[in-house]
Design an enzyme around this catalytic site. Structure first.
Site, PDB file in Angstrom:
ATOM      1  N   GLY A 265      -9.982  14.483  -2.689  1.00  0.00           N
ATOM      2  CA  GLY A 265      -9.797  13.367  -3.808  1.00  0.00           C
ATOM      3  C   GLY A 265      -8.323  13.095  -3.823  1.00  0.00           C
ATOM      4  N   VAL A 266      -8.206  12.108  -5.000  1.00  0.00           N
ATOM      5  CA  VAL A 266      -6.836  11.769  -5.450  1.00  0.00           C
ATOM      6  C   VAL A 266      -6.419  12.545  -6.528  1.00  0.00           C
ATOM      7  CG1 VAL A 266      -5.658   9.656  -6.308  1.00  0.00           C
ATOM      8  CG2 VAL A 266      -7.454   9.717  -4.349  1.00  0.00           C
ATOM      9  N   GLY A 267      -5.156  12.840  -6.680  1.00  0.00           N
ATOM     10  CA  GLY A 267      -4.460  13.469  -7.621  1.00  0.00           C
ATOM     11  C   GLY A 267      -3.673  14.619  -7.440  1.00  0.00           C
ATOM     12  N   GLU A 291     -10.788   9.698   2.387  1.00  0.00           N
ATOM     13  CA  GLU A 291     -10.693   8.531   2.155  1.00  0.00           C
ATOM     14  C   GLU A 291      -9.184   7.950   1.630  1.00  0.00           C
ATOM     15  OE1 GLU A 291     -13.379   8.011  -1.069  1.00  0.00           O
ATOM     16  OE2 GLU A 291     -12.861   9.336  -2.355  1.00  0.00           O
ATOM     17  N   ASN A 381     -12.719   5.881 -14.496  1.00  0.00           N
ATOM     18  CA  ASN A 381     -12.352   5.005 -13.259  1.00  0.00           C
ATOM     19  C   ASN A 381     -13.627   4.768 -12.492  1.00  0.00           C
ATOM     20  OD1 ASN A 381      -9.664   5.445 -13.866  1.00  0.00           O
ATOM     21  ND2 ASN A 381      -9.485   7.264 -12.795  1.00  0.00           N
ATOM     22  N   GLY A 385     -15.694   8.099  -4.049  1.00  0.00           N
ATOM     23  CA  GLY A 385     -16.321   8.469  -3.201  1.00  0.00           C
ATOM     24  C   GLY A 385     -16.939   9.790  -3.222  1.00  0.00           C
TER      25      GLY A 385
END
Length: 500
Positions: A265-267, A291, A381, A385
């Site tokens: 994931g993001v972060g 993604e 948010n 995904g």
């Protein structure tokens, strides 16, 4: 940017001219994915037009579809007009988030892999105009996207009109990074022939009839800069637990020695895991099917540990983007940018057997996860995904620091205040305190593992006390809960500002 073909010369317009063509009540499908490759000039010009014409008594309404989150020039500019009525499927803009939580903008929080079908089957309002950022357009209507794919191909196919922001912020050598392929949702599904992250099955461009392109705006506006923090001690500890667990799974024969593809994931936590892989001598080269690709991928490349990264967006910091541009020809074999329906497609994810690593806002003692809502009601948010990967990966790992808000919030709670991923889908939980492997465990065993291994010590006894009381109140039933107290931690925080 010099005019390269008659199509551009014929279609060239200013952002203000395009904004004047957009209907007062409009559904826009825009490029962009966390935030890479989103339009920046036309939305700002449209927002300015709205503000001016509202003074004359005109009313506007906008439905905005994008790939995922975008930058201030798109989400922020349109949200601030007060005309944004609907947003899908994911966002991270603070002003837009406030409007959503005040009930002024509708937000449909969707699995990213589901958006295409909702559009093509007419479940959502029809798209009037697609606005996408591209690096080139050919005379016969081939559109070469910039640093993201997201939903761009679907929006272009389904829109009445197409507008392009032709950017010169990326070299033309970016051509060839994309692999654009979309299944046909009006026919019986055929297999998506992706067996490994490096497989290409589509085209490097989006084909559109040239007369569908109604305007082209030249742009030199870069994407919003992504700022990455140096991973703190908690992030590094989480990463260490994850890497140790993967090595354990290899020894048990549940992960092959050559690994399985990774999704992250993001972060900062996700970045810490990849950076730790790059430094760890026990890890060799990996493949990624994810993604979003962030700066941490450079650590893997420097260490000679990245074979290929399949993604829907390249989301780099300013320094990372400069480095990417310097190596853009050399690294064409390292990256593939796909539409999000393919990057997040359950069929492909299940076939490749990914190791998925995502973050959570909170988890409960039985393994349910809240990824989207603060205190059960306020949207953060969106699910993005994470659901696509959690449900379909070979191994799914959720990571979170055990504390938030200076220790006033425990990330491990008796019952999550909102459920995005239930205990039937989740497997592994990691905080800086430790790791809980819930596979094959009944509810009571899951509770013991999460409390003992993942909860912070300042909340551990309180969680044990809740669980033991729940056993008594429920008389030892299958999933013990004291329903009168299950959400009392959240209620206490809302009243006092602390769960302690």
């Amino acid at each position: 940017m010099a005019v390269t073909n008659p199509l551009i010369e014929q279609k060239i317009k200013t952002a203000e001219e395009v904004a004047a063509l957009l209907p007062q009540h409009v559904t826009l499908g825009c490029s962009g994915f966390t935030p890479a490759g989103y339009p920046k000039l036309i939305p700002v010009a449209f927002a300015k037009r709205i503000e001016e014409e509202k003074k004359l008594g005109k009313e506007f309404s906008i439905n905005l579809y994008a790939g995922a989150s975008t930058g201030e020039e798109l989400d922020g500019a349109l949200a601030k007009t007060g005309a944004l009525k609907l947003r899908i499927p994911y966002q991270s803009n603070s002003h837009l988030r406030n409007l959503i939580n005040q009930g002024e903008t509708d937000f449909i929080d969707m699995h990213l892999s589901h958006v295409v079908k909702y559009i093509e089957h007419g479940i959502l309002p029809k798209i009037d105009a697609a606005i996408v950022e591209a690096i080139d357009v050919t005379t016969d209507g081939k559109i070469f996207l910039s640093t993201s794919s997201g939903m761009s191909a679907t929006y272009i196919q389904n829109a009445e009109s197409v507008y392009i922001e032709l950017t010169d912020t990326h070299p033309l050598e970016l051509k060839g990074y994309h692999d654009v392929y979309l299944p046909n949702h009006h026919e019986k599904g055929l297999p998506i022939n992706i067996l490994t992250p490096g497989d290409r099955i589509g085209l490097p461009y989006i084909q559109v009839p040239p007369d569908k392109i109604k305007g082209i705006v030249r742009s030199s506006k870069p994407d919003a800069s992504t700022v990455f923090k140096t991973p703190d001690e908690d992030c590094q500890n989480i990463a260490a637990h994850v890497l140790s667990f993967i090595q354990h799974e290899i020894k048990k024969g549940r992960i092959p020695k050559e690994y399985l593809p990774f999704q992250n994931g993001v972060g900062n936590i996700a970045n810490a895991v990849l950076s730790s892989m790059a430094k760890d001598p026990n890890f060799h080269s990996i493949q990624m099917y994810t993604e979003v690709v962030q700066d941490s991928v450079f650590d893997l490349i420097d260490a000679g540990k990245l074979e290929i990264a399949s993604t829907s967006a390249l989301t780099f910091s300013d320094a990372g983007l400069r480095r990417f541009h310097e190596k853009i020809s050399e690294w064409k074999s390292k990256f593939i940018i796909r539409p999000q329906e393919i990057s997040n497609h359950p069929e492909v994810i299940r076939r490749m057997g990914l190791i998925a690593m995502n973050t959570a806002i909170e988890v409960d003692i039985y393994g349910n996860v809240n990824s989207t809502h603060v205190m059960g009601t306020s949207m953060m948010n969106g699910i993005g995904g994470s659901g696509d990967f959690t449900r379909n990966s070979h191994l799914c790992i959720f990571m979170t620091p055990s504390l938030a808000k200076d220790g006033n919030i425990s990330a491990v709670v008796p019952m999550v205040s909102h459920t995005d991923h239930n205990e039937h889908s989740t497997m592994i939980f990691v905080t800086e305190q430790g790791l809980a492997d819930l596979r094959g465990c009944p509810p009571k065993k899951r509770a013991e593992l999460i409390i003992n291994n993942c909860a912070h010590p300042i909340y551990r006894d309180k969680l044990r006390e809740y669980y033991e009381n729940a056993l008594r109140v429920s008389k030892g039933k299958h999933t013990p809960h004291d329903l009168e107290r299950a959400l009392s931690w959240h209620v206490q925080f809302l009243k006092t500002g602390s769960m302690k």
